[in-house]
Design an enzyme around this catalytic site. Sequence first.
Site, short mmCIF file in Angstrom:
data_model
loop_
_atom_site.label_atom_id
_atom_site.label_comp_id
_atom_site.label_asym_id
_atom_site.label_seq_id
_atom_site.Cartn_x
_atom_site.Cartn_y
_atom_site.Cartn_z
N HIS A 52 0.82 -1.22 0.00
CA HIS A 52 0.00 0.00 0.00
C HIS A 52 0.85 1.27 0.00
O HIS A 52 0.35 2.34 0.35
CB HIS A 52 -0.96 -0.01 1.21
N CYS B 87 4.44 19.56 -8.64
CA CYS B 87 5.61 19.00 -9.33
C CYS B 87 6.15 20.02 -10.33
O CYS B 87 5.43 20.93 -10.76
CB CYS B 87 5.14 17.73 -10.06
N THR C 248 -3.37 -8.58 10.92
CA THR C 248 -4.28 -8.04 9.89
C THR C 248 -5.66 -8.66 10.04
O THR C 248 -5.78 -9.83 10.39
CB THR C 248 -3.74 -8.28 8.45
P1 OAD Z 1 -7.13 -3.56 10.50
O1 OAD Z 1 -7.27 -2.36 11.36
O2 OAD Z 1 -8.27 -3.92 9.62
O3 OAD Z 1 -6.81 -4.84 11.40
C1 OAD Z 1 -5.84 -4.82 12.38
C2 OAD Z 1 -5.73 -6.23 12.95
O4 OAD Z 1 -4.68 -6.25 13.89
C3 OAD Z 1 -6.98 -6.72 13.68
O5 OAD Z 1 -7.30 -8.04 13.24
C4 OAD Z 1 -6.57 -6.72 15.15
O6 OAD Z 1 -7.20 -7.76 15.89
C5 OAD Z 1 -5.08 -6.97 15.03
N1 OAD Z 1 -4.25 -6.47 16.14
C6 OAD Z 1 -4.42 -5.33 16.86
N2 OAD Z 1 -3.41 -5.19 17.75
C7 OAD Z 1 -2.59 -6.26 17.59
C8 OAD Z 1 -1.36 -6.68 18.18
N3 OAD Z 1 -0.77 -5.97 19.14
N4 OAD Z 1 -0.79 -7.82 17.75
C9 OAD Z 1 -1.38 -8.56 16.76
N5 OAD Z 1 -2.53 -8.22 16.16
C10 OAD Z 1 -3.12 -7.08 16.56
O7 OAD Z 1 -5.78 -3.36 9.67
P2 OAD Z 1 -5.31 -4.10 8.34
O8 OAD Z 1 -5.77 -5.50 8.29
O9 OAD Z 1 -3.86 -3.85 8.20
O10 OAD Z 1 -5.55 0.13 3.57
O11 OAD Z 1 -6.08 -3.24 7.26
C11 OAD Z 1 -5.82 -3.46 5.90
C12 OAD Z 1 -5.93 -2.20 5.14
O12 OAD Z 1 -7.20 -1.57 5.42
C13 OAD Z 1 -4.94 -1.11 5.50
O13 OAD Z 1 -3.68 -1.29 4.88
C14 OAD Z 1 -5.60 0.13 5.02
C15 OAD Z 1 -6.99 -0.13 5.54
O14 OAD Z 1 -8.01 0.53 4.94
C16 OAD Z 1 -5.49 1.30 2.91
O15 OAD Z 1 -5.47 2.38 3.48
C17 OAD Z 1 -5.46 1.13 1.43
#
Ligand code: OAD
Length: 259
Positions: A134, A162, A202
């Site tokens: 991303h 730019c 994630t």
């Molecule tokens: P999310 O906010 O959807 O999910 C975060 C995950 O991390 C959840 O499943 C939590 O349970 C877990 N979590 C929280 N704290 C934790 C810890 N200390 N250790 C392990 N796990 C933990 O974030 P993403 O899955 O990264 O995209 O979201 C994917 C994409 O959605 C992002 O890259 C962003 C967003 O919209 C864009 O902006 C294009």
Amino acid sequence: MVLACGGSGSYFYFMMVEIPQILADKIKTAQHVVVSTGAGVSAESGVPTFRGEDGIWKKMNPEELASIDGFMRNPDLVWEWYQHRRKIVSEVQPNPGHFAIAEMENLFPRFTLITQNVDNLHYRAGSSEVLELHGNITRNKCLDCNTFYDEEIDLEAGLPTCSCGGRIRPDVVWFGEMLPTRVLEAAFRAAEDADLFFTVGTSALIQPAASLPQIALRSGAFVVEVNIEPTPMTGHVGAFLQGKSGEVLPRVIEIIRGQ
Ligand code: OAD
């Protein structure tokens, strides 16, 4: 599992992360290890996640702040928000989860790190190559000619443009946009080739990143999930290590080192 041991009236509590034997065995023979991370890996550093109780998208509108239409409608607002997020990520530090992942690259014959995060914390922890699906919030690029700009943005001097006259934007992938092709192809190839695949912090909801552990599974890899709570992937993985990545991953490193 929480262990308590006590003596002379005082008790010390140790949180133990249990690593199943099957994973310990896979770790010993793994040839190509792939780690794919999401916002949870940076949560312990103080970077907000996107979903869940205090998630960014609970308070902010992704259509306004993370889409090309939102940027064209109100570039000032989008820039202010990205400058705010940049300040957050520049003030935090990588946590033990990032450091454990950085260490992993020296402990297996082949290693690939993929992230959905734009916060640059894997590089700051010492990872040498990160497939940033991303983008990276510390970089900017021209909307028209794609020239990259590393300089700091000073919004008081006006919206950045730019030399070609195009608008400069943060080098992150917004909703509805294509992921960088070279990075995505390399991530798919790594998922197909992995024999041990970790999906860490994630929610496994956003495509195409969410398909990577599925591809790894279909290609015969042993897939491990590290998360504080179950996700749609949990029922399919070989091992679910429930806990904070900053606690679970250092334990995985101990197992790799045979401790
Ligand atoms: P999310 O906010 O959807 O999910 C975060 C995950 O991390 C959840 O499943 C939590 O349970 C877990 N979590 C929280 N704290 C934790 C810890 N200390 N250790 C392990 N796990 C933990 O974030 P993403 O899955 O990264 O995209 O979201 C994917 C994409 O959605 C992002 O890259 C962003 C967003 O919209 C864009 O902006 C294009």
